[in-house]
Design an enzyme around this catalytic site. Structure first.
Site, PDB file in Angstrom:
ATOM      1  N   SER A 297     -21.643  47.254 -60.060  1.00 53.02           N
ATOM      2  CA  SER A 297     -22.789  47.075 -59.172  1.00 53.02           C
ATOM      3  C   SER A 297     -22.338  47.090 -57.709  1.00 53.02           C
ATOM      4  O   SER A 297     -21.813  48.103 -57.259  1.00 53.02           O
ATOM      5  CB  SER A 297     -23.515  45.774 -59.581  1.00 53.02           C
ATOM      6  OG  SER A 297     -24.735  45.658 -58.921  1.00 53.02           O
TER       7      SER A 297
ATOM      8  N   HIS B  51     -29.180  47.604 -65.929  1.00 54.67           N
ATOM      9  CA  HIS B  51     -28.139  47.393 -64.921  1.00 54.67           C
ATOM     10  C   HIS B  51     -26.967  46.597 -65.503  1.00 54.67           C
ATOM     11  O   HIS B  51     -25.840  46.723 -65.031  1.00 54.67           O
ATOM     12  CB  HIS B  51     -28.729  46.670 -63.709  1.00 54.67           C
ATOM     13  CG  HIS B  51     -27.877  46.765 -62.484  1.00 54.67           C
ATOM     14  ND1 HIS B  51     -27.649  47.958 -61.823  1.00 54.67           N
ATOM     15  CD2 HIS B  51     -27.162  45.829 -61.796  1.00 54.67           C
ATOM     16  CE1 HIS B  51     -26.853  47.747 -60.788  1.00 54.67           C
ATOM     17  NE2 HIS B  51     -26.541  46.456 -60.756  1.00 54.67           N
TER      18      HIS B  51
ATOM     19  N   ASP C 243     -31.840  51.593 -65.704  1.00 57.79           N
ATOM     20  CA  ASP C 243     -31.394  50.695 -64.632  1.00 57.79           C
ATOM     21  C   ASP C 243     -32.500  50.589 -63.575  1.00 57.79           C
ATOM     22  O   ASP C 243     -32.864  51.594 -62.956  1.00 57.79           O
ATOM     23  CB  ASP C 243     -30.104  51.277 -64.022  1.00 57.79           C
ATOM     24  CG  ASP C 243     -29.436  50.309 -63.047  1.00 57.79           C
ATOM     25  OD1 ASP C 243     -30.142  49.474 -62.455  1.00 57.79           O
ATOM     26  OD2 ASP C 243     -28.211  50.409 -62.881  1.00 57.79           O
TER      27      ASP C 243
HETATM   28  C1  MLT Z   1     -25.881  46.718 -53.865  1.00 56.44           C
HETATM   29  O1  MLT Z   1     -26.458  46.014 -53.068  1.00 56.44           O
HETATM   30  O2  MLT Z   1     -24.692  47.040 -53.755  1.00 56.44           O
HETATM   31  C2  MLT Z   1     -26.668  47.213 -55.026  1.00 56.44           C
HETATM   32  O3  MLT Z   1     -28.031  47.063 -54.773  1.00 56.44           O
HETATM   33  C3  MLT Z   1     -26.287  46.542 -56.286  1.00 56.44           C
HETATM   34  C4  MLT Z   1     -26.509  45.064 -56.213  1.00 56.44           C
HETATM   35  O4  MLT Z   1     -25.646  44.364 -55.748  1.00 56.44           O
HETATM   36  O5  MLT Z   1     -27.574  44.598 -56.643  1.00 56.44           O
END
Ligand code: MLT
Length: 208
Positions: A105, A186, A155
């Site tokens: 992520s 996700h 996701d």
């Molecule tokens: C981010 O902010 O890098 C992406 O949206 C993934 C997350 O951290 O939720």
């Protein structure tokens, strides 16, 4: 010179020949989060696991965002340099080779930024639920760099077009990209672990 101190964990290699892993957690995680995943993916590897230095409502991240999926790109660039600095210092301190990043992520997004901005710092990457980190990335030379991108079909954070665009961007830069879209959201699934373990085993064999 950037400030390169990150709170981190380091675990030395158990078997020579396994690539060191740079573990990069998701939003709200810390340096302990991905140690178990790293051991499952590559049991013999040295593990280097920093904690993101940006706080969003108290939750550690690797760079600032303006909203979900909308990144502060100046901060992405600055934080990628900081992380590059940290990894270089850690390589000297712990005597490890260039690591393969394993990012989830937000951690996958900073790993993608590192690949595009500081390609020499990583030997390769496993990007779990990554998206395009920069709207106008520089032309990177990723010739032959192995990258596994695992996306989730449902996701809610990363639209399918976005991960496909990231795969194309990395491939255009010369990386050897394997992109799989899993029947997942996700969150990670057992399939992520299995595919990552199989993939790194093959990368390992190629390097040996
Ligand atoms: C981010 O902010 O890098 C992406 O949206 C993934 C997350 O951290 O939720």
């Amino acid at each position: 010179m950037t400030e390169s101190t990150f709170i981190h964990r380091f675990e030395p290699a158990i078997s020579a020949g396994s690539p060191p892993l740079l573990l990069l957690h998701g939003t709200g995680g810390d340096e302990n989060d991905l140690l178990g995943l790293g051991k499952m993916i590559s049991p013999g590897s040295a593990l280097l696991s920093p904690r993101g230095r940006v706080l969003e409502h108290g939750m550690p991240r690797f760079f600032r965002r303006l909203a979900e999926g909308i990144f502060d790109e100046d901060d992405v660039r600055r934080r990628a340099l900081e992380l590059d600095d940290f990894v270089s210092g850690a390589r000297t301190q712990y005597g490890i080779a260039a690591p393969v990043a394993v990012g989830f992520s937000n951690g996958a997004n900073i790993a993608a930024a590192l690949l595009l901005l500081q390609p020499e710092v990583l030997a390769g990457a496993i990007l779990l639920r990554a998206m395009v980190p920069l709207s106008d990335p520089p032309t990177a030379d990723l010739a032959g760099k192995p990258i596994l991108l695992l996306s989730g079909q449902t996701d809610p954070i990363v639209p399918p077009g976005n991960s496909a665009k990231l795969a194309a961007l990395l491939a255009q830069a010369g990386a050897s990209v394997t992109h799989r879209v899993l029947p997942a959201g996700h969150q990670l699934s057992q399939a992520d672990v299995t595919l990552a373990r199989d993939w790194i085993g093959k990368v390992d064999a190629k390097a040996a």
